[in-house]
Design an enzyme around this catalytic site. Structure first.
Site, PDB file in Angstrom:
ATOM      1  CD  GLU A 173      -2.825   0.759   2.129  1.00 25.35           C
ATOM      2  OE1 GLU A 173      -3.636  -0.240   2.638  1.00 25.35           O
ATOM      3  OE2 GLU A 173      -3.616   1.944   2.597  1.00 25.35           O
ATOM      4  CG  ASP A 174       1.216   3.232   2.890  1.00 29.74           C
ATOM      5  OD1 ASP A 174       0.563   3.664   2.344  1.00 29.74           O
ATOM      6  OD2 ASP A 174       0.915   2.780   4.426  1.00 29.74           O
TER       7      ASP A 174
END
Ligand code: ZN
Length: 184
Positions: free
Chosen positions: A73-74
């Site tokens: 996600e990051d």
């Protein structure tokens, strides 16, 4: 060639260490949002710590997935990369805890609620630890630009997600309820 000393003695230790190292590298340029601006890696380490010490979770697969849960996600990490490094199961758990960034944030928040109940036991444990850690961080280090209203909203949303997963791990659920009581 490096030999893996845990093969006979401590199955899983090497896996957990590899996951910690991989995540630390991937998150190396990131900081947490709160005012302390802690290194990002503190967050996945907190999850693994909570799982082990507060949830009595000792499955190395879950601990490794917790350490890796925000990499896709990051950071610049693909599912394929996780599959190659850590196998299908861990990559799958990480994907279960990954929001679809292309979707509107309101839709993503809603999806977390509706998908929580049907998630695998491993993913539910990671999600529970994530919500505990996020609420604790919000209390200890609220991001400067977050109003009380926004913090309350986050608390209530986190509770809605956790309420979908009751019965997964009573110790962790109790810890969540304890931190939720500190809602601003
Ligand atoms: Zn997280």
């Amino acid at each position: 060639m490096l030999t893996d000393p845990d093969v006979d003695k401590q199955p899983g230790m090497g896996l957990v260490l590899r996951a910690a190292r991989f995540a630390a590298w991937k998150h190396r340029h990131q900081r947490r949002k709160g005012k302390g601006r802690l290194p990002y890696i503190n967050h996945p380490l907190d999850l693994a710590h909570v799982l082990w010490f507060e949830g009595q979770v000792t499955d190395p697969i879950v601990l490794a997935a917790a350490l890796l849960h925000d990499t896709v996600e990051d950071t610049q990490t693909s599912v394929q990369e996780l599959q190659g490094e850590f196998g299908e199961q861990i990559a799958g758990i990480v994907m279960e805890t990954t929001d679809e960034k292309s979707l509107d944030w309101r839709v993503r928040k809603k999806l977390q609620i509706t998908r929580a109940r049907g998630a695998s036991i491993e993913a539910r444990l990671v999600k529970l630890a994530d919500k505990i850690c996020n609420l604790r961080s919000l209390i200890a280090n609220p991001p400067q630009n977050w109003t009380v209203e926004r913090q309350r909203h986050y608390f209530d949303w986190a509770k809605e997600v956790v309420d979908q997963m009751r019965g997964t791990n009573p110790d962790l659920e109790l810890r969540f309820d304890q931190v939720y009581r500190k809602r601003p």
